[in-house]
Design a protein around this motif. Structure first.
Motif, PDB file in Angstrom:
ATOM      1  N   LEU A 148       0.860  -1.182   0.000  1.00 31.14           N
ATOM      2  CA  LEU A 148       0.000   0.000   0.000  1.00 31.14           C
ATOM      3  C   LEU A 148       0.898   1.234   0.000  1.00 31.14           C
ATOM      4  O   LEU A 148       1.616   1.465   0.982  1.00 31.14           O
ATOM      5  N   CYS A 149       0.865   2.010  -1.064  1.00 27.18           N
ATOM      6  CA  CYS A 149       1.858   3.063  -1.255  1.00 27.18           C
ATOM      7  C   CYS A 149       1.232   4.454  -1.297  1.00 27.18           C
ATOM      8  O   CYS A 149       0.145   4.644  -1.852  1.00 27.18           O
ATOM      9  N   LEU A 150       1.968   5.397  -0.747  1.00 30.67           N
ATOM     10  CA  LEU A 150       1.596   6.808  -0.870  1.00 30.67           C
ATOM     11  C   LEU A 150       1.981   7.337  -2.238  1.00 30.67           C
ATOM     12  O   LEU A 150       2.907   6.831  -2.891  1.00 30.67           O
ATOM     13  N   ARG A 151       1.271   8.377  -2.672  1.00 34.88           N
ATOM     14  CA  ARG A 151       1.641   9.147  -3.857  1.00 34.88           C
ATOM     15  C   ARG A 151       1.786  10.612  -3.468  1.00 34.88           C
ATOM     16  O   ARG A 151       1.122  11.086  -2.551  1.00 34.88           O
ATOM     17  N   ARG A 152       2.678  11.322  -4.144  1.00 32.22           N
ATOM     18  CA  ARG A 152       2.832  12.754  -3.908  1.00 32.22           C
ATOM     19  C   ARG A 152       1.631  13.498  -4.470  1.00 32.22           C
ATOM     20  O   ARG A 152       1.094  13.133  -5.517  1.00 32.22           O
ATOM     21  N   HIS A 153       1.235  14.551  -3.764  1.00 34.17           N
ATOM     22  CA  HIS A 153       0.188  15.414  -4.287  1.00 34.17           C
ATOM     23  C   HIS A 153       0.676  16.065  -5.584  1.00 34.17           C
ATOM     24  O   HIS A 153       1.858  16.306  -5.779  1.00 34.17           O
ATOM     25  N   LYS A 154      -0.225  16.369  -6.468  1.00 32.78           N
ATOM     26  CA  LYS A 154      -0.003  17.064  -7.748  1.00 32.78           C
ATOM     27  C   LYS A 154       0.730  16.196  -8.753  1.00 32.78           C
ATOM     28  O   LYS A 154       0.210  15.915  -9.837  1.00 32.78           O
ATOM     29  N   THR A 155       1.967  15.722  -8.438  1.00 32.82           N
ATOM     30  CA  THR A 155       2.717  14.930  -9.423  1.00 32.82           C
ATOM     31  C   THR A 155       2.237  13.492  -9.487  1.00 32.82           C
ATOM     32  O   THR A 155       2.463  12.803 -10.478  1.00 32.82           O
ATOM     33  N   MET A 156       1.586  13.007  -8.419  1.00 36.05           N
ATOM     34  CA  MET A 156       1.121  11.624  -8.310  1.00 36.05           C
ATOM     35  C   MET A 156       2.258  10.607  -8.407  1.00 36.05           C
ATOM     36  O   MET A 156       2.043   9.445  -8.735  1.00 36.05           O
ATOM     37  N   THR A 157       3.475  11.030  -8.081  1.00 36.23           N
ATOM     38  CA  THR A 157       4.607  10.113  -8.042  1.00 36.23           C
ATOM     39  C   THR A 157       4.400   9.096  -6.929  1.00 36.23           C
ATOM     40  O   THR A 157       4.109   9.463  -5.786  1.00 36.23           O
ATOM     41  N   VAL A 158       4.549   7.823  -7.254  1.00 36.04           N
ATOM     42  CA  VAL A 158       4.341   6.782  -6.252  1.00 36.04           C
ATOM     43  C   VAL A 158       5.602   6.631  -5.408  1.00 36.04           C
ATOM     44  O   VAL A 158       6.729   6.608  -5.925  1.00 36.04           O
TER      45      VAL A 158
END
Length: 303
Positions: free
Chosen positions: A192-202
């Motif tokens: 279960l991974c976070l993503r960065r806001h705006k860029t959606m980088t995982v």
């Protein structure tokens, strides 16, 4: 010592302890380019190379080693001094506005504020929750709690506590899957991974290890989101393995709702700071609050 110099010392200690530009950027919630530029400005100001960087090594130079060792002690002395001065001489009263990250604020800070408010009934306290790094002092806050070293120019910053990331999953997930025997086996699990806001980088490169060795595993991201709380909820629901701050999951681990995977290993270290407005002398309300909060955090299981 000027604030910028203290801030640079904190930055450099984080950089050395993280062991790389990218790990420092993740710890600070910023980009590797920003970290590199800040390191370059510090080296330019001091007139010396502080980090030896090659394709195989990342270590402090001799000057960098001296700066790190002296800096750690200086920061500890400053934090102790601020802690001593934070004890209020008067009973808190009036108003106090606190900003905090959403999950930490809901799980740790809100219960603390409730008990703190009972101790000081003449004090009216408000708590504002927002995504990490989204608060600023235009929100009319007396103090902002921030995970990762702040970069607010001119602000008064004090270290409150340190936590680490851990791997955890629910008993239901563990019953359904074979537990990983080594960190490398995470690639065969539902992560279960976070993503960065705006860029959606995982954010699927998970560091896990001990004080001597740490592995960085690129895990498969079965479910991902920009919300730390949703990751937490998914983990509780048995959807997979989460890489969470210990302060966020310590109560669920203690109750058995979540189980730590590799209980002798830790992930990245994250510091919790209190940030006060630039050129603002902390009130007795703020000093008393931070003194009590620091004691609470150090007695809790997640810090």
């Amino acid at each position: 010592m000027a604030y910028d110099e203290i801030s640079d010392l904190r930055f450099f200690t984080v950089l050395v302890e993280a062991g790389s530009i990218s790990a420092t950027a993740r710890s600070m919630g910023t980009s590797p380019a920003v970290v590199s530029r800040r390191l370059s400005r510090l080296e330019e100001r001091l007139g010396a190379s502080l980090i030896v960087r090659t394709t195989r090594h990342f270590r402090p130079s001799e000057t960098g080693r001296v700066l790190y060792e002296r800096g750690v002690q200086i920061i500890a002395d400053i934090d102790q001094l601020q802690n001593d001065l934070s004890i209020a001489n008067t009973v808190p009263q009036g108003t106090l506005s606190i900003g905090a990250p959403v999950e930490l604020g809901r799980r740790q800070i809100a219960p603390f504020i409730a008990s703190f408010g009972e101790r000081y009934p003449q004090l009216k306290i408000s708590l504002a929750l927002a995504g990490e790094g989204l608060h600023d002092f235009s929100d009319c806050l007396d103090v902002i709690l921030r995970l990762g070293m702040p970069d607010t120019q001119g602000a008064t910053v004090t270290l409150l506590a340190t936590t680490r990331r851990v791997l955890c999953a629910s008993p239901a997930y563990i019953a359904r899957k074979t537990l990983p025997r080594t960190p490398q086996e995470l690639i065969h699990h539902d992560c279960l991974c976070l993503r960065r806001h705006k860029t959606m980088t995982v954010l699927n490169r998970w560091a896990i290890g001990d004080d001597e060795k740490r592995d960085v595993i690129t895990v498969p991201s079965r479910l991902s989101t920009t919300s730390c709380e949703i990751i937490h909820d998914w983990a509780l629901a048995g959807q997979g393995i989460a890489y969470k701050l210990l302060c966020d999951v310590s109560q669920d681990i203690e109750s058995g709702k979540l189980i730590r995977i590799f209980p002798d290993l830790y992930g990245e270290k994250t510091d919790l700071y209190a940030v006060m407005p630039p050129r603002h002398n902390a009130s007795a309300n703020v000093r008393t609050f931070l003194h009590a909060l620091r004691e609470f955090l150090h007695s809790s299981g997640g810090f």
